[in-house]
Design a protein around this motif. Structure first.
Motif, PDB file in Angstrom:
ATOM      1  N   LEU A   3       0.814  -1.213   0.000  1.00  0.00           N
ATOM      2  CA  LEU A   3       0.000   0.000   0.000  1.00  0.00           C
ATOM      3  C   LEU A   3       0.848   1.265   0.000  1.00  0.00           C
ATOM      4  O   LEU A   3       0.625   2.177   0.803  1.00  0.00           O
ATOM      5  CB  LEU A   3      -0.963   0.000   1.196  1.00  0.00           C
ATOM      6  N   TYR A   4       1.832   1.284  -0.863  1.00  0.00           N
ATOM      7  CA  TYR A   4       2.539   2.533  -1.108  1.00  0.00           C
ATOM      8  C   TYR A   4       2.824   2.615  -2.604  1.00  0.00           C
ATOM      9  O   TYR A   4       2.669   1.640  -3.333  1.00  0.00           O
ATOM     10  CB  TYR A   4       3.828   2.631  -0.283  1.00  0.00           C
ATOM     11  N   HIS A   5       3.189   3.790  -3.061  1.00  0.00           N
ATOM     12  CA  HIS A   5       3.387   4.001  -4.493  1.00  0.00           C
ATOM     13  C   HIS A   5       4.582   3.224  -5.032  1.00  0.00           C
ATOM     14  O   HIS A   5       5.587   3.037  -4.346  1.00  0.00           O
ATOM     15  CB  HIS A   5       3.596   5.504  -4.772  1.00  0.00           C
ATOM     16  N   ASP A   7       7.717   3.002  -7.772  1.00  0.00           N
ATOM     17  CA  ASP A   7       8.700   4.040  -8.109  1.00  0.00           C
ATOM     18  C   ASP A   7       8.152   4.996  -9.162  1.00  0.00           C
ATOM     19  O   ASP A   7       8.332   6.216  -9.058  1.00  0.00           O
ATOM     20  CB  ASP A   7       9.996   3.387  -8.623  1.00  0.00           C
TER      21      ASP A   7
ATOM     22  N   ALA B 299      -6.870  -1.061   6.605  1.00  0.00           N
ATOM     23  CA  ALA B 299      -6.009  -0.647   5.490  1.00  0.00           C
ATOM     24  C   ALA B 299      -4.747   0.015   6.041  1.00  0.00           C
ATOM     25  O   ALA B 299      -3.646  -0.180   5.522  1.00  0.00           O
ATOM     26  CB  ALA B 299      -6.754   0.312   4.555  1.00  0.00           C
ATOM     27  N   GLU B 302      -2.328  -2.601   7.266  1.00  0.00           N
ATOM     28  CA  GLU B 302      -1.681  -3.250   6.128  1.00  0.00           C
ATOM     29  C   GLU B 302      -0.595  -2.319   5.575  1.00  0.00           C
ATOM     30  O   GLU B 302       0.528  -2.756   5.309  1.00  0.00           O
ATOM     31  CB  GLU B 302      -2.733  -3.530   5.046  1.00  0.00           C
ATOM     32  N   LYS B 303      -0.939  -1.050   5.444  1.00  0.00           N
ATOM     33  CA  LYS B 303       0.018  -0.066   4.900  1.00  0.00           C
ATOM     34  C   LYS B 303       1.230   0.054   5.817  1.00  0.00           C
ATOM     35  O   LYS B 303       2.365   0.116   5.358  1.00  0.00           O
ATOM     36  CB  LYS B 303      -0.674   1.282   4.739  1.00  0.00           C
ATOM     37  N   ASP B 306       3.445  -2.975   5.401  1.00  0.00           N
ATOM     38  CA  ASP B 306       4.127  -2.890   4.108  1.00  0.00           C
ATOM     39  C   ASP B 306       5.292  -1.909   4.185  1.00  0.00           C
ATOM     40  O   ASP B 306       6.390  -2.196   3.702  1.00  0.00           O
ATOM     41  CB  ASP B 306       3.153  -2.416   3.013  1.00  0.00           C
ATOM     42  N   GLU B 307       5.030  -0.735   4.760  1.00  0.00           N
ATOM     43  CA  GLU B 307       6.068   0.296   4.814  1.00  0.00           C
ATOM     44  C   GLU B 307       7.188  -0.085   5.774  1.00  0.00           C
ATOM     45  O   GLU B 307       8.359   0.140   5.483  1.00  0.00           O
ATOM     46  CB  GLU B 307       5.444   1.638   5.225  1.00  0.00           C
ATOM     47  N   ARG B 312      10.165   2.201   5.226  1.00  0.00           N
ATOM     48  CA  ARG B 312       9.608   3.493   4.832  1.00  0.00           C
ATOM     49  C   ARG B 312       8.783   4.146   5.933  1.00  0.00           C
ATOM     50  O   ARG B 312       8.380   5.295   5.808  1.00  0.00           O
ATOM     51  CB  ARG B 312       8.653   3.305   3.661  1.00  0.00           C
TER      52      ARG B 312
END
Lengths: 379, 391
Positions: A3-5, A7, B299, B302-303, B306-307, B312
């Motif tokens: 759930l991130y962009h 590249d 959500a 989950e984000k 993921d990060e 990130r």
């Protein structure tokens, strides 16, 4: 899919963020056209620049001259539009309008897409028929007339409807007002006889029209897709509009939040920066959490929609409702934390509050979408 | 077949042969959880066999080095291990504060000798640990703790500290073998006057008393120290630098709390409630609004994961996750109680599995207090993420 962009999406975001901060800024666009009482509701020069950047045809198929991108990419643009409160036909034209046209014949797409992609034409979408969003009910009639149709009825809250080159209209070709079937989408050219606009400026300075269709006769080739079979396409257009509005709302919310934390770090009272008061620190932190959560819901919905998932419908409503609630909190807290100056037209924070209100109503408010979440969840 | 694929096949085969069927069922009650330690009573032979089989291969702590009792797995291999266990529903062979909390501290701050000794005991499930942090007078302001270890030099029986004081909220202190404990060793320096000590709970002078909560029985205890002798070498990190160890662990703990507990804790509840009938439109509206927030937070979880996986996420993001997740969970249980009506009030009935709705509702009130209060979480967000002045 994380759930991130990707590249590529991140690069697009960098480009668009800078571009919109320069060219789409509040002073240059929103205030300028508002104070000039521009009846179109947006700047044509900027729309041309959108075309030069390739943004106008983002969602159109590559075979039609577009970029074949999805709602994540469109959302990147919408977020920056929101952050800068830029009046733009992007949502109704490049997102909803293009989605509608994607269900049309080669001929129809060939008629409207080139102008859109070139930044020369804009599209509006006419769905609502009353003060509240109820697409379940379509009463505007389209009756057979020779090879074509005759439209009779009224549409409300048609954003930039009076300046659009074509309006995508949801009309009823058969059945009762609340029937799912019997709906047909039409691409109605602006110069069709019998169209009357009541063009009104809204609280956020946007222009929206109440459009009356009085025996508007259209050729059969104005039909988008199949006669009576337009509900599925309308649902796609609605989904695109909802997830798009949700993306724009995250931008509005982030923009308001940035102004507010900036103010907390500069305004002094009682011998200290007001950002040192714990009550405000906590409210700002709570707001941060809400905005982050809304962002996550939006990208989740965008990805599900792009992936054609059956979970997209539920998540789209979650995204619109959550983005609306988070942005609404941001603008209310924003004005309040600015104190007196937050009430002035000179400061921008009030403009964010006004835009939030308008976007809240667009394609279904939090009540509409929470109801939808309940129904889709089986209660 | 790649190395990892081969590894997966090996793990799958080993699990098939060594994980008893009883250990593939979901954990249903306290007795199903294997805490290990000197005084542990296994529920059944299968639970014991499962622990022993995993210990032999280092699978209780798969990503720890082999020298310390682990299996030396790489992150990719550890992921495969978790996936293969999840695939057959294999429960963790060992639950342990030693694994979750003391282990990471020793890995970062311990001497080689300490790592081999203590980590080995933890990995083999031989020693059960508890955590001595909070005190009645030091909760959110933990660094103000007062339990004091007086430095005593003793050439005959060895240098040591004599510890006096009290800890509170020590989970399972009445069942643990050893304790890792924050003890003030210098009263003149607030932040650099605390040491991270390790000692045996059977040391003379250590007593415990369980704490009953509004939700019923709990694993929490008060722990009292009356002239407890702690040998000089039983310290992690340097003397008076224990706060550094504690801070490291607290960050680690918050990451775990926010990363763990997916599924049930994140779920929407409207549909579940409606199965028992829902004819109250205002309650339905509240449930729908809650579900919007719950699904949005799912959500977000989950984000965040993921990060976090790719580095990130903002390092302070776990504070936001803990804050938002716990407030949501409290709200969830308020709605479940409302939906349950008078039946949910029952404290001891069979149809409520012994008052589960009411006890859970009360227990969740602690979620926004334990592991850092919501107010502290907001302070951290304001300071470290929003960079607000004087935070």
């Amino acid at each position: 899919m994380p759930l991130y962009h990707t590249d590529d999406q991140a690069m697009l975001a960098d480009t668009v963020t800078g571009f919109m901060a320069d060219e789409g800024a509040i002073k240059q666009q929103l205030r300028h056209f508002r104070d000039a009482n521009c009846q179109d509701g947006f700047g044509h020069a900027l729309w041309k620049q959108f075309a030069e950047m390739g943004l106008t045809g983002m969602l159109a198929a590559e075979s039609d001259g577009g970029l074949g991108m999805g709602h994540v990419e469109a959302g990147i643009v919408l977020r920056e539009i929101g952050r800068n409160l830029t009046p733009s036909p992007f949502l109704t034209t490049s997102v909803m309008g293009v989605t509608a046209l994607s269900g049309g014949s080669d001929d129809l797409r060939g008629r409207w897409l080139p102008g859109v992609i070139a930044g020369e034409s804009v599209l509006a979408v006419a769905i609502d028929e009353g003060p509240r969003h109820r697409p379940e009910s379509i009463a505007l009639r389209a009756e057979r007339a020779g090879n074509g149709f005759r439209l009779q009825g009224r549409k409300t809250f048609v954003v930039q409807g009076a300046s659009a080159d074509a309006i995508v209209v949801a009309a009823r070709t058969s059945g009762g007002d609340s029937d799912r079937d019997g709906v047909t989408l039409f691409a109605v050219p602006r110069d069709a006889d019998g169209i009357a606009h009541e063009n009104v400026r809204l609280v956020d300075s946007a222009m929206a029209s109440t459009v009356t269709f009085d025996n508007v006769v259209l050729d059969g080739d104005c039909v988008i897709g199949d006669v009576d079979g337009g509900r599925a396409l309308l649902d796609k257009v609605l989904a695109a509009g909802r997830v798009g509005a949700a993306a724009e709302l995250t931008g509005v919310g982030q923009g308001a939040f940035a102004l507010t934390t900036g103010y907390l770090k500069t305004r002094k009272q009682f011998g200290k920066l007001i950002g040192e008061f714990q009550a405000l620190q906590h409210r700002a932190a709570q707001l941060y959490a809400e905005l982050e959560i809304a962002d996550a819901a939006v990208i989740k919905a965008q990805q599900l929609l792009d992936g054609g998932s059956e979970k997209a419908e539920l998540m789209t409503s979650v995204a619109k409702a959550k983005a609306a609630m988070a942005c609404n909190l941001a603008v209310r807290e924003g004005v309040q934390m600015h104190g007196g100056v937050g009430m002035t037209d000179e400061y921008d924070i009030g403009l964010y509050m006004k835009r939030d209100r308008s976007l809240a109503e667009f394609m279904g408010d939090r009540y509409y979408h929470a109801e939808r979440v309940a129904r889709l969840s089986g209660y | 077949m790649s190395d990892l694929e081969g590894f997966r096949q090996d793990i799958r085969a080993w699990l098939a042969a060594n994980c008893p069927p009883e250990m593939r069922e979901p954990v249903r009650d306290e007795a199903d959880v294997c805490w290990g330690g000197r005084n542990f009573s296994f529920k059944n032979a299968a639970q014991k066999a499962w622990l022993e089989a995993c210990v032999a291969k280092g699978y209780t702590v798969p990503d720890w080095p082999v020298a310390y009792g682990g299996a030396g797995m790489t992150p990719a291999q550890a992921k495969i291990w978790r996936e293969e266990c999840a695939r057959i529903g294999a429960r963790p062979p060992l639950s342990s504060f030693g694994i979750w909390m003391l282990g990471p501290a020793l890995l970062k701050f311990g001497t080689e000798e300490q790592k081999v000794h203590y980590l080995g005991q933890i990995a083999r499930g031989e020693i059960r640990w508890c955590q001595g942090y909070s005190e009645p007078g030091s909760g959110s302001d933990l660094v103000s703790l007062q339990t004091y270890g007086e430095t005593v030099s003793d050439p005959v029986s060895g240098d040591h500290w004599v510890v006096n004081g009290q800890k509170i909220w020590t989970s399972y202190a009445d069942k643990a073998d050893w304790i890792f404990c924050l003890v003030r060793t210098d009263k003149t320096n607030k932040y650099q006057g605390i040491s991270f000590l390790l000692f045996d709970m059977t040391t003379p002078g250590v007593t415990t008393r369980p704490i009953k909560l509004i939700s019923g029985n709990s694993p929490f205890c008060e722990t009292f120290f009356d002239n407890v002798k702690v040998p000089r070498h039983q310290i992690v990190g340097e003397v008076n630098r224990g706060w550094d160890v504690a801070k490291y662990l607290l960050g680690h703990e918050r990451e775990m709390i926010s990363g763990a507990g997916g599924g049930d804790r994140l779920s929407a509840i409207g549909a579940v409630v409606a199965r028992n009938g829902l004819d109250d439109p205002l309650l339905r509206a509240d449930l729908a609004m809650f579900d919007v927030d719950a699904l949005a937070f799912a959500a977000m979880s989950e984000k965040f994961l993921d990060e976090a996986k790719v580095g990130r996420a903002h390092p302070a993001q776990p504070n936001m996750m803990k804050y938002a997740g716990t407030e949501l969970n409290k709200r969830r249980h308020e709605l479940l109680m409302a939906a349950g009506g008078a039946t949910a009030l029952e404290w001891e009935s069979e149809r409520t599995s012994g008052g589960t709705p009411a006890r859970s509702w009360l227990r969740t009130k602690a979620n926004s207090i334990e592991g850092g209060t919501s107010e502290v979480m907001l302070n951290v967000i304001a300071k470290r993420i929003l960079d607000l002045p004087g935070a």
